[in-house]
Design an enzyme around this catalytic site. Structure first.
Site, mmCIF file in Angstrom:
data_model
loop_
_atom_site.group_PDB
_atom_site.id
_atom_site.type_symbol
_atom_site.label_atom_id
_atom_site.label_comp_id
_atom_site.label_asym_id
_atom_site.label_seq_id
_atom_site.Cartn_x
_atom_site.Cartn_y
_atom_site.Cartn_z
ATOM 1 N N LYS A 96 0.852 -1.187 0.000
ATOM 2 C CA LYS A 96 0.000 0.000 0.000
ATOM 3 C C LYS A 96 0.888 1.237 0.000
ATOM 4 C CE LYS A 96 -2.187 3.600 1.973
ATOM 5 N NZ LYS A 96 -1.685 4.679 2.890
ATOM 6 N N GLY A 132 -4.129 10.729 -0.614
ATOM 7 C CA GLY A 132 -4.564 11.788 0.284
ATOM 8 C C GLY A 132 -3.993 13.160 -0.009
ATOM 9 N N LYS A 310 -4.906 1.364 10.047
ATOM 10 C CA LYS A 310 -3.737 0.631 9.553
ATOM 11 C C LYS A 310 -3.530 -0.656 10.350
ATOM 12 C CE LYS A 310 -1.412 4.942 8.266
ATOM 13 N NZ LYS A 310 -1.738 4.853 6.832
#
Length: 352
Positions: A96, A132, A310
């Site tokens: 990720k 983001g 997370k």
């Protein structure tokens, strides 16, 4: 083919110094490594106090290193790196990507180089990304205020439209282009494609808006791509059964995908060193922890804010069969190589 692998090393590996870690990165594409077939499974240790960082990338530095590193040192590094490559070759690793590693061009280049290297030595890489910082930039341009709840972006209809455009249309294709330019072959997708992810509204939809959770994962589109050596690059946007798009937390998406693919490792790039024993003390890094220890830290309130989703996705992935999950420091140059190909690591590794 052997000659091609060696050429990839000279063109894509940089930042090599005479330290052990940097010399290792120079040699990882060696045909000597790729020929080995006897697997070993070294157990990583995360309690060594020293953290090794690589220098910035440049072909000039690489050339100087090649000319100054003694041949015996190179051979020694090959033998040290070999067990890790044997262990992970042919295994699926879900990465990720987000945070600081997306903001800095130098760190972005480091991540892309690492991905291509790991792919060339036989790891099956699946790359999941958020965006983001880029989303924030575009929302600010349009005068739309960002807000978060427990680390999740509150997403109304206008924000969802921007999220889709930025993640799927801009960030995803940019990353695909960078990977292709670096020598691998990437395929850009989002969760809607092939129904990779089917979304449902979050239980807190009244507060979060179009933030979704993943109801199901279908890997039938991904499996032939990964098997044939492509790198899928997946934006964390998905739709429900009616076609309504949802913003999916990229950490959660990566964890669910790792579980569905039976991945060996899940790697989450973050803006912090990893899980901290004291969230106000950057020096209190927990290098390795099991599920019981993570749950105790969550109960004690030591894991909070953006770290909650997370850690939660790591715990869930491990519970579904992923071997290890690591929250690693994306601010470190070549953090992926440090995590996969050394016993030092680059953050916190969670084990089942």
């Amino acid at each position: 083919m052997k000659l091609i692998y060696f050429t990839c090393t000279l063109e894509t590996l940089a930042a090599c110094t005479t330290t052990t870690m940097s010399a290792a990165k120079t040699l990882l594409f060696s045909p000597l490594i790729l020929k080995s077939t006897t697997p070993k499974s070294p157990k990583p240790s995360r309690f060594t106090p020293t953290r090794i960082q690589s220098s910035s990338s440049s072909q000039q530095t690489l050339t100087q290193t090649l000319s100054t590193t003694p041949a015996k040192t190179r051979v020694k590094i090959l033998s040290e790196a070999l067990p890790f490559i044997q262990r992970f070759r042919g295994k699926t690793v879900v990465v990720k990507y987000g945070g600081a590693a997306m903001k800095s061009e130098a760190l972005q280049a480091s991540v892309i180089a690492d991905l291509v290297l790991l792919s060339c030595i036989g790891l099956r890489i699946v790359f999941v990304h958020g965006g983001g910082p880029e989303i924030n930039q575009w929302l600010n341009r349009l005068g739309i205020q960002s807000s978060f709840l427990n680390g999740l972006r509150v997403t109304d209809a206008s924000t969802m439209e921007i999220v889709s455009m930025v993640l799927v249309g801009k960030v995803n294709k940019h990353l695909v282009g960078l990977i292709n330019k670096a020598g691998a072959t990437a395929v850009g997708l989002c969760g809607t494609d092939g129904r990779i992810f089917t979304a449902v509204p979050s239980p807190n939809a009244d507060q979060l808006g179009f933030v979704g959770e993943i109801a199901s994962v279908d890997t039938s589109v991904l499996e032939p791509l990964v098997k044939d050596g492509y790198i899928p690059v997946i934006a964390s946007v998905a739709a429900d059964g009616t076609g309504q798009s949802y913003n999916i937390n990229a950490d959660t998406a990566a964890g669910e995908l790792a579980a569905a693919l039976g991945a060996e490792k899940l790697l989450l790039l973050t803006d912090v060193a990893g899980i901290l024993e004291d969230k106000d003390d950057p020096g209190s890094l927990v290098k390795e922890i099991d599920l019981g220890g993570v749950r105790r830290m969550m109960d004690d309130g030591k894991i909070a804010g953006g770290m909650i989703p997370k850690v939660s996705c790591c715990v869930k992935a491990l519970g579904k069969g992923v071997k290890t999950a690591s929250i690693i420091d994306g601010r470190l140059d070549h953090s992926l190589l440090l995590e996969v190909l050394t016993d030092e690591g680059a953050g916190t590794m969670i084990t089942g």
